[in-house]
Design a protein around this motif. Structure first.
Motif, PDB file in Angstrom:
ATOM      1  N   UNK A  61       0.820  -1.208   0.000  1.00  0.00           N
ATOM      2  CA  UNK A  61       0.000   0.000   0.000  1.00  0.00           C
ATOM      3  C   UNK A  61       0.853   1.257   0.000  1.00  0.00           C
ATOM      4  N   UNK A  62       0.578   2.142  -0.958  1.00  0.00           N
ATOM      5  CA  UNK A  62       1.231   3.454  -0.998  1.00  0.00           C
ATOM      6  C   UNK A  62       0.189   4.510  -1.339  1.00  0.00           C
ATOM      7  N   UNK A  63      -0.990   4.338  -0.752  1.00  0.00           N
ATOM      8  CA  UNK A  63      -2.129   5.209  -1.014  1.00  0.00           C
ATOM      9  C   UNK A  63      -1.903   6.628  -0.479  1.00  0.00           C
ATOM     10  N   UNK A  64      -1.356   6.731   0.735  1.00  0.00           N
ATOM     11  CA  UNK A  64      -1.149   8.039   1.366  1.00  0.00           C
ATOM     12  C   UNK A  64       0.330   8.403   1.354  1.00  0.00           C
ATOM     13  N   UNK A  65       0.629   9.650   1.727  1.00  0.00           N
ATOM     14  CA  UNK A  65       2.023  10.096   1.750  1.00  0.00           C
ATOM     15  C   UNK A  65       2.701   9.766   3.067  1.00  0.00           C
ATOM     16  N   UNK A  66       1.930   9.391   4.086  1.00  0.00           N
ATOM     17  CA  UNK A  66       2.533   9.088   5.384  1.00  0.00           C
ATOM     18  C   UNK A  66       2.545   7.588   5.638  1.00  0.00           C
ATOM     19  N   UNK A  67       3.564   7.153   6.343  1.00  0.00           N
ATOM     20  CA  UNK A  67       3.720   5.734   6.637  1.00  0.00           C
ATOM     21  C   UNK A  67       2.612   5.229   7.559  1.00  0.00           C
ATOM     22  N   UNK A  68       2.235   6.041   8.535  1.00  0.00           N
ATOM     23  CA  UNK A  68       1.200   5.647   9.489  1.00  0.00           C
ATOM     24  C   UNK A  68      -0.134   5.356   8.820  1.00  0.00           C
ATOM     25  N   UNK A  69      -0.546   6.252   7.930  1.00  0.00           N
ATOM     26  CA  UNK A  69      -1.816   6.036   7.210  1.00  0.00           C
ATOM     27  C   UNK A  69      -1.722   4.823   6.299  1.00  0.00           C
ATOM     28  N   UNK A  70      -0.579   4.649   5.652  1.00  0.00           N
ATOM     29  CA  UNK A  70      -0.401   3.492   4.779  1.00  0.00           C
ATOM     30  C   UNK A  70      -0.462   2.185   5.570  1.00  0.00           C
ATOM     31  N   UNK A  71       0.017   2.199   6.806  1.00  0.00           N
ATOM     32  CA  UNK A  71      -0.063   1.001   7.653  1.00  0.00           C
ATOM     33  C   UNK A  71      -1.529   0.659   7.905  1.00  0.00           C
ATOM     34  N   UNK A  72      -2.340   1.691   8.166  1.00  0.00           N
ATOM     35  CA  UNK A  72      -3.777   1.485   8.404  1.00  0.00           C
ATOM     36  C   UNK A  72      -4.454   0.948   7.137  1.00  0.00           C
ATOM     37  N   UNK A  73      -4.206   1.630   6.008  1.00  0.00           N
ATOM     38  CA  UNK A  73      -4.828   1.219   4.749  1.00  0.00           C
ATOM     39  C   UNK A  73      -4.400  -0.188   4.322  1.00  0.00           C
ATOM     40  N   UNK A  74      -3.160  -0.541   4.591  1.00  0.00           N
ATOM     41  CA  UNK A  74      -2.668  -1.876   4.242  1.00  0.00           C
ATOM     42  C   UNK A  74      -3.444  -2.942   5.008  1.00  0.00           C
ATOM     43  N   UNK A  75      -3.726  -2.676   6.272  1.00  0.00           N
ATOM     44  CA  UNK A  75      -4.502  -3.638   7.070  1.00  0.00           C
ATOM     45  C   UNK A  75      -5.933  -3.739   6.565  1.00  0.00           C
ATOM     46  N   UNK A  76      -6.501  -2.612   6.136  1.00  0.00           N
ATOM     47  CA  UNK A  76      -7.860  -2.633   5.567  1.00  0.00           C
ATOM     48  C   UNK A  76      -7.867  -3.477   4.290  1.00  0.00           C
ATOM     49  N   UNK A  77      -6.878  -3.258   3.423  1.00  0.00           N
ATOM     50  CA  UNK A  77      -6.776  -4.037   2.179  1.00  0.00           C
ATOM     51  C   UNK A  77      -6.592  -5.525   2.465  1.00  0.00           C
ATOM     52  N   UNK A  78      -5.752  -5.827   3.441  1.00  0.00           N
ATOM     53  CA  UNK A  78      -5.511  -7.223   3.819  1.00  0.00           C
ATOM     54  C   UNK A  78      -6.803  -7.873   4.301  1.00  0.00           C
ATOM     55  N   UNK A  79      -7.560  -7.145   5.128  1.00  0.00           N
ATOM     56  CA  UNK A  79      -8.839  -7.658   5.629  1.00  0.00           C
ATOM     57  C   UNK A  79      -9.775  -7.975   4.470  1.00  0.00           C
ATOM     58  N   UNK A  80      -9.910  -7.028   3.532  1.00  0.00           N
ATOM     59  CA  UNK A  80     -10.820  -7.222   2.394  1.00  0.00           C
ATOM     60  C   UNK A  80     -10.397  -8.415   1.536  1.00  0.00           C
ATOM     61  N   UNK A  81      -9.104  -8.549   1.321  1.00  0.00           N
ATOM     62  CA  UNK A  81      -8.588  -9.640   0.491  1.00  0.00           C
ATOM     63  C   UNK A  81      -8.843 -10.999   1.141  1.00  0.00           C
ATOM     64  N   UNK A  82      -8.560 -11.105   2.440  1.00  0.00           N
ATOM     65  CA  UNK A  82      -8.768 -12.374   3.144  1.00  0.00           C
ATOM     66  C   UNK A  82     -10.261 -12.674   3.280  1.00  0.00           C
ATOM     67  N   UNK A  83     -11.060 -11.628   3.487  1.00  0.00           N
ATOM     68  CA  UNK A  83     -12.511 -11.822   3.585  1.00  0.00           C
ATOM     69  C   UNK A  83     -13.061 -12.405   2.287  1.00  0.00           C
ATOM     70  N   UNK A  84     -12.572 -11.873   1.158  1.00  0.00           N
ATOM     71  CA  UNK A  84     -13.001 -12.406  -0.136  1.00  0.00           C
ATOM     72  C   UNK A  84     -12.621 -13.871  -0.284  1.00  0.00           C
ATOM     73  N   UNK A  85     -11.446 -14.223   0.202  1.00  0.00           N
ATOM     74  CA  UNK A  85     -11.001 -15.616   0.130  1.00  0.00           C
ATOM     75  C   UNK A  85     -11.869 -16.525   1.000  1.00  0.00           C
TER      76      UNK A  85
END
Length: 138
Positions: A61-85
């Motif tokens: 994830x490189x959605x935001x310019x800050x590392x902290x926000x990207x850490x949050x967004x990466x976890x959201x993406x991971x959740x969505x991906x695993x949920x789909x699986x």
């Protein structure tokens, strides 16, 4: 932990635990982002790479310019991906797609006729409202 509201953070942790995703199972690393962002992108490692060890699912994830926000967004993406699986058909993303598909579906002949009849009725109402002065011709 993340630069978001405590409510959002709690909601994310609840979702992750609901699927059995725990922080101890995540492998997190930071890499340099690519693309726009200028000096900030070139100097700091803001892009977050997450890997869920038990499933092997990877997210970058490189959605935001800050590392902290990207850490949050990466976890959201991971959740969505695993949920789909795991859930597949009943996941939120699938439901949203199905709803859009139903909305775009072609109307039945009967529904279309009913809609057109209502439009004609409205048209008649509007033409009946038109006012003309005495001696004026249309």
């Amino acid at each position: 932990m993340f630069p978001v509201s405590p409510e959002k953070e709690k909601a994310l942790h609840a979702k992750l635990e609901g699927l059995g995703i725990y922080e101890k199972d995540l492998e997190e690393s930071f890499v340099r982002s690519q693309g726009k962002g200028g000096q900030n992108v070139n100097k700091t490692s803001t892009c977050v790479y997450l890997r869920h060890m038990p499933t092997g699912v990877e997210v970058k994830c490189q959605k935001a310019r800050t590392q902290g926000l990207n850490r949050y967004y990466a976890r959201v993406l991971l959740f969505e991906k695993i949920e789909r699986l795991i859930k597949g058909r009943e996941s939120e993303a699938r439901q949203r797609i199905e709803k859009i598909r139903r909305q775009k579906r072609k109307r039945s002949k009967r529904a279309k006729e009913k809609m057109l009849a209502e439009k004609r009725l409205q048209s008649l109402k509007k033409t009946g409202r038109s006012f003309s002065y005495p001696g004026e011709t249309d």
